[in-house]
Design a protein around this motif. Structure first.
Motif, PDB file in Angstrom:
ATOM      1  N   LEU A   1     -17.868 -44.273  19.117  1.00  0.00           N
ATOM      2  CA  LEU A   1     -17.528 -43.021  19.800  1.00  0.00           C
ATOM      3  C   LEU A   1     -16.523 -42.179  19.004  1.00  0.00           C
ATOM      4  CD1 LEU A   1     -17.505 -44.126  23.529  1.00  0.00           C
ATOM      5  CD2 LEU A   1     -19.060 -42.557  22.399  1.00  0.00           C
TER       6      LEU A   1
ATOM      7  N   LEU B   1     -18.529 -40.333  16.559  1.00  0.00           N
ATOM      8  CA  LEU B   1     -19.296 -39.304  17.278  1.00  0.00           C
ATOM      9  C   LEU B   1     -18.403 -38.096  17.618  1.00  0.00           C
ATOM     10  CD1 LEU B   1     -21.832 -40.179  20.035  1.00  0.00           C
ATOM     11  CD2 LEU B   1     -20.345 -38.236  20.347  1.00  0.00           C
ATOM     12  N   ILE B   2     -17.192 -38.389  18.108  1.00  0.00           N
ATOM     13  CA  ILE B   2     -16.288 -37.290  18.465  1.00  0.00           C
ATOM     14  C   ILE B   2     -15.896 -36.499  17.218  1.00  0.00           C
ATOM     15  CG2 ILE B   2     -13.984 -36.751  19.367  1.00  0.00           C
ATOM     16  CD1 ILE B   2     -14.341 -39.201  21.231  1.00  0.00           C
TER      17      ILE B   2
ATOM     18  N   VAL C   1     -18.747 -34.235  16.328  1.00  0.00           N
ATOM     19  CA  VAL C   1     -18.840 -33.072  17.219  1.00  0.00           C
ATOM     20  C   VAL C   1     -17.738 -32.064  16.882  1.00  0.00           C
ATOM     21  CG1 VAL C   1     -18.566 -32.318  19.632  1.00  0.00           C
ATOM     22  CG2 VAL C   1     -19.995 -34.294  19.095  1.00  0.00           C
TER      23      VAL C   1
ATOM     24  N   ASP D   1     -20.033 -29.309  15.255  1.00  0.00           N
ATOM     25  CA  ASP D   1     -20.460 -28.534  16.413  1.00  0.00           C
ATOM     26  C   ASP D   1     -19.493 -27.371  16.617  1.00  0.00           C
ATOM     27  OD1 ASP D   1     -21.891 -27.794  18.565  1.00  0.00           O
ATOM     28  OD2 ASP D   1     -21.626 -29.644  19.712  1.00  0.00           O
ATOM     29  N   ASP D   2     -19.899 -26.422  17.432  1.00  0.00           N
ATOM     30  CA  ASP D   2     -19.011 -25.295  17.716  1.00  0.00           C
ATOM     31  C   ASP D   2     -19.178 -24.899  19.178  1.00  0.00           C
ATOM     32  OD1 ASP D   2     -17.038 -23.685  16.974  1.00  0.00           O
ATOM     33  OD2 ASP D   2     -18.249 -22.257  15.830  1.00  0.00           O
ATOM     34  N   PHE D   3     -18.094 -24.837  19.901  1.00  0.00           N
ATOM     35  CA  PHE D   3     -18.189 -24.447  21.308  1.00  0.00           C
ATOM     36  C   PHE D   3     -16.834 -23.925  21.763  1.00  0.00           C
ATOM     37  CE2 PHE D   3     -17.425 -28.952  20.790  1.00  0.00           C
ATOM     38  CZ  PHE D   3     -16.306 -29.181  21.571  1.00  0.00           C
TER      39      PHE D   3
ATOM     40  N   VAL E   1      -9.799 -29.243  22.709  1.00  0.00           N
ATOM     41  CA  VAL E   1     -10.293 -30.618  22.661  1.00  0.00           C
ATOM     42  C   VAL E   1      -9.698 -31.335  21.458  1.00  0.00           C
ATOM     43  CG1 VAL E   1     -12.351 -32.055  22.423  1.00  0.00           C
ATOM     44  CG2 VAL E   1     -12.426 -30.019  23.849  1.00  0.00           C
TER      45      VAL E   1
ATOM     46  N   LYS F   1     -27.937 -32.095  19.410  1.00  0.00           N
ATOM     47  CA  LYS F   1     -26.599 -31.523  19.289  1.00  0.00           C
ATOM     48  C   LYS F   1     -25.913 -31.496  20.651  1.00  0.00           C
ATOM     49  CE  LYS F   1     -25.323 -27.099  18.474  1.00  0.00           C
ATOM     50  NZ  LYS F   1     -25.332 -25.785  17.827  1.00  0.00           N
TER      51      LYS F   1
ATOM     52  N   LEU G   1     -25.007 -35.094  21.889  1.00  0.00           N
ATOM     53  CA  LEU G   1     -23.792 -35.610  21.257  1.00  0.00           C
ATOM     54  C   LEU G   1     -22.566 -34.942  21.858  1.00  0.00           C
ATOM     55  CD1 LEU G   1     -24.728 -35.791  17.460  1.00  0.00           C
ATOM     56  CD2 LEU G   1     -24.511 -37.668  19.074  1.00  0.00           C
ATOM     57  N   ARG G   2     -22.666 -33.608  22.021  1.00  0.00           N
ATOM     58  CA  ARG G   2     -21.520 -32.874  22.543  1.00  0.00           C
ATOM     59  C   ARG G   2     -21.169 -33.376  23.936  1.00  0.00           C
ATOM     60  NH1 ARG G   2     -22.122 -26.558  23.446  1.00  0.00           N
ATOM     61  NH2 ARG G   2     -22.622 -26.577  21.229  1.00  0.00           N
TER      62      ARG G   2
ATOM     63  N   VAL H   1     -21.816 -36.317  25.285  1.00  0.00           N
ATOM     64  CA  VAL H   1     -21.247 -37.673  25.239  1.00  0.00           C
ATOM     65  C   VAL H   1     -19.769 -37.601  24.856  1.00  0.00           C
ATOM     66  CG1 VAL H   1     -21.288 -39.885  24.036  1.00  0.00           C
ATOM     67  CG2 VAL H   1     -23.428 -38.825  24.737  1.00  0.00           C
ATOM     68  N   ALA H   2     -19.466 -36.834  23.794  1.00  0.00           N
ATOM     69  CA  ALA H   2     -18.082 -36.740  23.316  1.00  0.00           C
ATOM     70  C   ALA H   2     -17.179 -36.151  24.392  1.00  0.00           C
ATOM     71  CB  ALA H   2     -18.023 -35.886  22.047  1.00  0.00           C
ATOM     72  N   LEU H   3     -17.612 -35.028  24.969  1.00  0.00           N
ATOM     73  CA  LEU H   3     -16.765 -34.365  25.961  1.00  0.00           C
ATOM     74  C   LEU H   3     -16.651 -35.199  27.234  1.00  0.00           C
ATOM     75  CD1 LEU H   3     -17.718 -30.608  25.536  1.00  0.00           C
ATOM     76  CD2 LEU H   3     -15.802 -31.872  24.569  1.00  0.00           C
TER      77      LEU H   3
ATOM     78  N   TYR I   1     -16.788 -38.501  27.497  1.00  0.00           N
ATOM     79  CA  TYR I   1     -15.884 -39.620  27.210  1.00  0.00           C
ATOM     80  C   TYR I   1     -14.427 -39.163  27.249  1.00  0.00           C
ATOM     81  CZ  TYR I   1     -13.881 -43.549  24.534  1.00  0.00           C
ATOM     82  OH  TYR I   1     -13.121 -44.612  24.113  1.00  0.00           O
ATOM     83  N   LEU I   2     -14.144 -38.047  26.582  1.00  0.00           N
ATOM     84  CA  LEU I   2     -12.761 -37.543  26.538  1.00  0.00           C
ATOM     85  C   LEU I   2     -12.279 -37.129  27.924  1.00  0.00           C
ATOM     86  CD1 LEU I   2     -12.805 -35.470  23.229  1.00  0.00           C
ATOM     87  CD2 LEU I   2     -11.665 -37.638  23.665  1.00  0.00           C
TER      88      LEU I   2
END
Lengths: 276, 262
Positions: free
Chosen positions: A90, A93-94, A97, A101-103, A109, B3, B6-7, B9-11, B13-14
């Protein structure tokens, strides 16, 4: 926060320009530093190992093989291994991201990742107990269970893998991936054959640090563990009951495990540097 | 599509691990308004605990800053036998359990230990008093300043320092006018990290302080003691205060970090 704690041991880099040779000033500085570190770190840690075998190696062995000590060491190592594996997957994975990734709110975060390092560990324990303790508002009562200990350890070790993998991933340019894609590789193949091998040294470094932290954690687990034998809580109880030999024996086992992990990590980094 | 998977799962979990628990503790603290929180925080023993935390943290930060810069200069600018060993020693506290740190200090500086006994005979009480708590806090936060300052010293090289020497500046002037300005952001970063670690230390201080309420009890020790004694309101109020300090530290770190790279 992570940058500091995650500073990795590395081989001596080459210096620019000249460096002062061993003169009186240097000798004086080295003397002070050695004396200081001896009084603060070396002598006290030596005293722990010394106390562990004070009554002979036989009694050291007796102290670490009492049922409570064995249960404590086993539980701690098993939980720490589990935490290391979850972090490796994880955490990577984080990091992925956060880099690729972009958001909206990505910066927030990114900042939150460091929170477990900045938050006092006892507060971390209390925070988790509020959500996952008795009368849990989400119906997940993890207090006094192994799962609770694992969650507490996952919380405090969150930044390690993320913060070691992130910079490597940022440096890693997309050219190789594009080349692989143009040759017809699927995105899974690209990840497995191109990205993962390049990230592996960073992932293992972060995982090793997370493991070392997990076996030594006290503040976050003390409230949530209850009567569960966690190694550091066991040591604390032994100190409180004036059994310093028993405390020192388990402490020595923890120190040896941590030392093996750190030396292994150092060797791994040298190997990676040579094969880069 | 992967994409977004994954996003989430990450968010997710956090959120479950960090976001919701931290949010919930703020909500629990303030659910009955501000007054009970202020009452808890102005309790004399709580105020005293914050004072103890501040005193211990200030001494630890001060000593570790001076020592940290000194050791960083030594490690980067000088060659001597045992240099690698010194570097390993500085990193060692990262891997040592806080409880073991406390035990180690008791075994050397306790009343029944050789050094501790000698100090007690000369009127210096280390364990169950401020000196021991400062030592424990310094132990756990030792690497932070060194590991921030050393790479920057390495990076800037010694050309400017040499230029200052050739122009007749002495060691102190060179350090104050040339070296210090160059490392100031890294130093500030290291000091902030040390301060956060010092304010939040629990395990090592729990062992060496004796946890004497109104005497050696620190803020983090109050959290544990009040929680065990079912005074959750105070435990939450002190926790939230410490959490707010941690958040301020995070903001400071994010402000300081970009400047390191320019």
């Amino acid at each position: 926060m992570a940058d500091a704690t995650v500073t990795l041991p590395r081989s001596t880099p080459r210096r620019r320009g000249g460096v002062a040779s061993l003169n009186t000033g240097t000798a004086f500085g080295v003397g002070i530093a050695t004396l200081w570190l001896s009084l603060l770190i070396l002598v006290p840690l030596g005293a722990v190992v010394w106390r562990a075998q004070r009554d002979g190696l036989g009694s050291f062995w007796d102290a670490v093989t009492t049922p409570q000590a064995v249960a404590a060491i086993r539980l701690t190592v098993v939980c720490a291994l589990l935490v290391a594996v979850v972090n490796a997957v994880l955490g990577t994975l984080i990091a992925w991201v956060l880099v690729r990734d972009d958001f909206h709110g990505k910066r927030l975060v990114d900042a939150i990742i460091d929170l477990p390092f900045a938050l006092p560990t006892i507060v971390a324990g209390l925070v988790l107990l509020t959500l996952y303790g008795v009368h849990s508002p989400v119906g997940l009562e993890l207090a006094y269970t192994r799962a609770g200990v694992v969650v507490a350890l996952l919380f405090v070790t969150l930044p390690f893998v993320v913060r070691t993998v992130q910079p490597v991933l940022r440096e890693f340019d997309g050219e190789m991936e594009q080349a692989a894609a143009s040759l017809g590789a699927s995105s899974f193949t690209i990840f497995r054959r191109i990205v993962l091998p390049n990230l592996l040294p960073a992932i293992s470094a972060g995982t090793a640090l997370a493991f070392a932290r997990a076996i030594s954690e006290f503040g976050a687990t003390v409230l949530i563990a209850g009567n569960l034998p966690v190694a550091s809580v066991h040591i604390f109880t032994q100190i409180e009951t004036d059994n310093t030999v028993g405390a020192a024996a388990v402490a020595t086992v923890l120190l040896v495990i941590a030392l093996i992990v750190l030396i292994g990590l150092d060797l791994l980094q040298r190997w990676a540097a040579r094969h880069a | 599509m992967p994409k977004y998977a994954l996003r989430s799962v990450a968010l997710g979990y956090l959120t479950l691990l960090v976001g919701v628990p931290v949010g919930l503790i703020f909500w629990r603290t303030f659910e009955h308004g501000l007054k009970p929180v202020i009452d808890s925080l102005t309790d004399p023993s709580v105020l005293h605990a914050f004072r103890v935390t501040a005193i211990v943290a200030l001494w630890a930060v001060l000593l570790n800053t001076v020592f940290g810069v000194g050791v960083a200069v030594l490690l980067v600018r000088h060659r001597f036998p045992g240099r690698r060993l010194l570097s390993v020693l500085v990193d060692l506290p990262i891997a040592v359990s806080p409880v073991v740190v406390g035990l180690a200090l008791i075994l050397v500086y306790g009343r029944h230990a050789p050094i501790g006994g000698w100090l007690t005979d000369h009127g210096v009480k280390v364990i169950f008093a401020y000196p021991g708590m400062v030592l424990a806090t310094m132990f756990v936060s030792l690497p932070l300043v060194v590991r921030e300052v050393a790479p920057v010293l390495e990076e800037i090289g010694i050309e400017q320092e040499q230029a200052a020497w050739t122009l007749g500046a002495n060691r102190l002037q060179t350090f104050r006018r040339v070296t210090l300005p160059a490392i100031r952001w890294a130093l500030a970063y290291g000091v902030v990290l040390t301060l956060a670690r010092s304010l939040g230390e629990y395990g090592a201080v729990a062992v060496v302080s004796g946890r004497l309420i109104g005497k050696t009890q620190t803020a983090t020790l109050v959290v544990e003691e009040r929680f065990q004694n079912f005074d959750q309101g105070t435990a939450y109020a002190v926790s939230v205060t410490l959490a707010l300090v941690a958040i301020v530290v995070l903001i400071l770190i994010n402000v300081l970090r970009p400047k390191e790279h320019t």
